[in-house]
Scaffold this active site. Structure first.
Site, PDB file in Angstrom:
ATOM      1  N   ARG A 174       0.842  -1.197   0.000  1.00  0.00           N
ATOM      2  CA  ARG A 174       0.000   0.000   0.000  1.00  0.00           C
ATOM      3  C   ARG A 174       0.876   1.246   0.000  1.00  0.00           C
ATOM      4  O   ARG A 174       2.079   1.174   0.190  1.00  0.00           O
ATOM      5  CB  ARG A 174      -0.897   0.013   1.227  1.00  0.00           C
ATOM      6  CG  ARG A 174      -0.127  -0.027   2.531  1.00  0.00           C
ATOM      7  CD  ARG A 174      -1.061  -0.155   3.729  1.00  0.00           C
ATOM      8  NE  ARG A 174      -0.317  -0.256   4.972  1.00  0.00           N
ATOM      9  CZ  ARG A 174      -0.008   0.779   5.726  1.00  0.00           C
ATOM     10  NH1 ARG A 174      -0.363   1.996   5.383  1.00  0.00           N
ATOM     11  NH2 ARG A 174       0.668   0.603   6.852  1.00  0.00           N
ATOM     12  N   THR A 175       0.242   2.386  -0.245  1.00  0.00           N
ATOM     13  CA  THR A 175       0.979   3.648  -0.227  1.00  0.00           C
ATOM     14  C   THR A 175       1.174   4.074   1.210  1.00  0.00           C
ATOM     15  O   THR A 175       0.216   4.149   1.978  1.00  0.00           O
ATOM     16  CB  THR A 175       0.161   4.724  -0.941  1.00  0.00           C
ATOM     17  OG1 THR A 175      -0.142   4.279  -2.253  1.00  0.00           O
ATOM     18  CG2 THR A 175       0.934   6.015  -1.023  1.00  0.00           C
ATOM     19  N   THR A 176       2.396   4.338   1.604  1.00  0.00           N
ATOM     20  CA  THR A 176       2.643   4.807   2.958  1.00  0.00           C
ATOM     21  C   THR A 176       2.995   6.282   2.949  1.00  0.00           C
ATOM     22  O   THR A 176       2.362   7.069   3.624  1.00  0.00           O
ATOM     23  CB  THR A 176       3.786   4.011   3.600  1.00  0.00           C
ATOM     24  OG1 THR A 176       4.868   3.975   2.666  1.00  0.00           O
ATOM     25  CG2 THR A 176       3.355   2.600   3.911  1.00  0.00           C
ATOM     26  N   ASP A 223      -5.020   2.483   2.067  1.00  0.00           N
ATOM     27  CA  ASP A 223      -4.158   2.536   0.883  1.00  0.00           C
ATOM     28  C   ASP A 223      -4.556   3.757   0.062  1.00  0.00           C
ATOM     29  O   ASP A 223      -5.086   3.636  -1.035  1.00  0.00           O
ATOM     30  CB  ASP A 223      -4.331   1.248   0.071  1.00  0.00           C
ATOM     31  CG  ASP A 223      -3.418   1.214  -1.143  1.00  0.00           C
ATOM     32  OD1 ASP A 223      -3.692   0.402  -2.054  1.00  0.00           O
ATOM     33  OD2 ASP A 223      -2.454   1.999  -1.208  1.00  0.00           O
ATOM     34  N   PRO A 224      -4.315   4.953   0.611  1.00  0.00           N
ATOM     35  CA  PRO A 224      -4.863   6.149  -0.027  1.00  0.00           C
ATOM     36  C   PRO A 224      -4.156   6.521  -1.319  1.00  0.00           C
ATOM     37  O   PRO A 224      -3.028   6.105  -1.572  1.00  0.00           O
ATOM     38  CB  PRO A 224      -4.628   7.232   1.025  1.00  0.00           C
ATOM     39  CG  PRO A 224      -3.453   6.765   1.799  1.00  0.00           C
ATOM     40  CD  PRO A 224      -3.520   5.266   1.802  1.00  0.00           C
TER      41      PRO A 224
END
Lengths: 295, 251
Positions: free
Chosen positions: A50-52, A154-155
């Site tokens: 996921r995007t961190t 996971d924006p």
């Protein structure tokens, strides 16, 4: 599966609900928080899935409504942390012939959003039903996408500014239409709102007060452009991740005398902002000694 | 229709002694009984024209479209069972989207036509499904220039300069062969296509029809669109005049 459970039996219903997969941090039917710990290896837990943190980012996007349209501005920089790495990127793009989108934040997520929106527009056109997606509808879609991604931890790390115009038929007087101007923003939390002036990123702190002071209903296009240009200059002075190469974009209906109005949508070529870095009297707030050679 | 293939025509899984699959041939009949669709590949684009036979005055003229857009630059015209055709259009659209996702560029006409023809062919292999009762004309402008393909219910796919499917095929093909398509512009082709549809339309058997005209060419920036109203109206007028001349001249 839920259809088979007697509606009246709360115990059976709760057990069936809990045994089916549910998202991390969700609510049970009785409003208890359940699933507070993510399953091992899931995307919520594994940072590789996921995007961190955003890596390549754009900074503020500003926008202001004028009479009959919206003007938007952003610089053409995508930073790599503190490095001004990609200095000729398009952070404002057109989605359809009457809608503009500007993005700050993770640039790759913006590219992904553009692919999704392009698909949406293509599907809409293929339907060939005489209707086309309007700015408000794109906006609504984006708010749902952003919010749902946020709920999955996971924006899409963006602050998006959406601007557009639509012709709305007057319900009272048939065969006449009015122009409805739309301007709104949605961010990576899924928070969204509409306003007459929009500023994302550092612009929210620096430019928003300036835009709000300058805004009046029925501004002319030139007035809007001048305000935005001044604000972009201030942003370059104050935001350490900004660039003085900026693009102005507008979408609006240009109304001729008595005419029905022609749709205008363009993103101008990038221009370089003139800036003054010298320690002038105006900047210092006091007159400089004239016999001193230092500037 | 007389049943020529008695015994060998009950399933697509059966060959006849002379090597034919009758179910697929019967599927072709569905196409032959439907309104004519033609397409012309010319110098700067592809033009589609479909004779949409109107069974009832209550029908809204723009509904039940026979020409559809796949992706943004490809047009598909259907003849035969329109519901089957819609499935093919949807399949074409999802192939096009997948191709874009995977390769990052819009699908080319040849690849799409082949994908559709492979899809149709699968339905001729099994007894549990029936073959598609429609043929499609696939046309586009891509980096190789204008292209036109026709896929029929057997799944065979050929490239054409001019092609016709549906009930007026024979007459339309004769008309198409008379034209110099390689040197024609799309604007001129629109007029010719309208003229041909009007001339092959059988006033006796079918009452009225609605003409669907679309094009993809330089003028539309290589996007598939329906022909603008003024050009369509002009083309239809000329077509009607040509038909009247033909009829009065023939008497």
């Amino acid at each position: 599966m839920f259809n088979q459970i007697p509606f009246q039996d709360p115990v059976m219903f709760k057990n069936a609900f809990l045994s089916s997969p549910t998202a991390v941090g969700s609510y049970s039917p009785s409003a208890e928080c359940i699933n507070l710990k993510a399953k091992a290896g899931s995307y919520e837990e594994d940072p590789r899935k996921r995007t961190t943190d955003p890596i390549v980012t754009g900074t503020s996007v500003l926008a202001i409504k004028y009479e009959g349209g919206v003007m938007m501005a952003a610089d053409t920089l995508a930073s790599y942390g503190s490095l001004a790495r990609y200095r000729n990127v398009q952070r404002i793009r057109t989605i359809s012939n009457n809608t503009l989108i500007g993005a700050g934040g993770e640039y790759s997520d913006f590219q992904e959003i553009m692919l999704t929106l392009d698909d949406l527009v293509r599907q809409d056109e293929n339907a060939n039903d005489g209707h086309h997606l309007q700015p408000k509808e794109f906006f609504s879609y984006l708010t749902r996408v952003m919010y749902n991604r946020r709920n999955k931890f996971d924006p899409l790390f963006n602050q998006l500014v959406l601007a557009g115009v639509s012709k709305v038929r007057d319900p009272v007087a048939p065969n006449t239409s009015t122009t409805q101007v739309f301007l709104g923003q949605v961010d990576y939390n899924g928070t969204y709102f509409e306003d007459n002036t929009i500023a994302t990123g550092y612009g929210a702190y620096i430019a928003r007060p300036l835009l709000r002071k300058a805004y009046k209903p029925k501004m002319t296009e030139k007035e809007a452009r001048d305000v935005l240009e001044d604000c972009m200059r201030v942003m370059y002075y104050r935001d350490a991740r900004a660039l003085n190469r900026v693009q102005f974009a507008r979408v609006g209906v240009r109304r001729e005398e008595g005419g029905s109005g022609e749709l205008v949508l363009d993103i101008a070529e990038p221009i370089e902002l003139k800036t003054e870095w010298r320690h002038t009297e105006k900047a210092l707030g006091y007159p400089k000694p004239t016999d001193d050679s230092s500037g | 229709m007389a049943s020529i293939g008695t015994g060998y025509d009950l399933s697509s899984t059966t060959y006849s002694p002379d090597g034919r699959i009758f179910q697929v041939e019967y599927a072709h009949k569905a196409v032959e009984n439907s309104g004519t669709a033609i397409a012309l590949r010319v110098k700067d684009g592809v033009v589609f024209a479909v004779e949409k036979i109107v069974v009832s005055k209550m029908l809204e003229p723009t509904s039940n479209r026979r020409i559809h857009t796949v992706d943004s630059h490809i047009g598909m015209a259907i003849s035969g069972l329109v519901a089957d055709g819609r499935q093919l259009v949807n399949r074409g659209r999802s192939e096009a989207t997948q191709y874009r996702d995977f390769y990052g560029i819009p699908i080319t006409g040849k690849v799409l036509a082949e994908r559709i023809s492979n899809f149709i062919q699968v339905y001729t292999l099994y007894g549990v499904v029936r073959p598609f009762g429609c043929a499609v004309l696939v046309g586009c402008v891509d980096k190789k220039g204008p292209q036109l393909y026709m896929v029929d219910p057997s799944g065979s796919c050929y490239g054409y300069y001019g092609c016709a499917i549906g009930k007026g095929t024979r007459a339309a093909k004769t008309e198409l062969e008379k034209l110099d398509l390689a040197n024609m512009t799309a604007r001129e082709a629109v007029k010719q296509a309208a003229r041909i549809i009007y001339s092959v339309h059988d006033d006796v058997k079918d009452k009225s029809f609605v003409l669907e005209l679309s094009w993809v060419c330089e003028e539309t920036k290589n996007l598939h669109q329906f022909v603008p109203d003024e050009l369509k109206a002009a083309a239809e007028e000329e077509a009607k005049a040509a038909k009247d001349r033909e009829e009065s001249g023939g008497d």
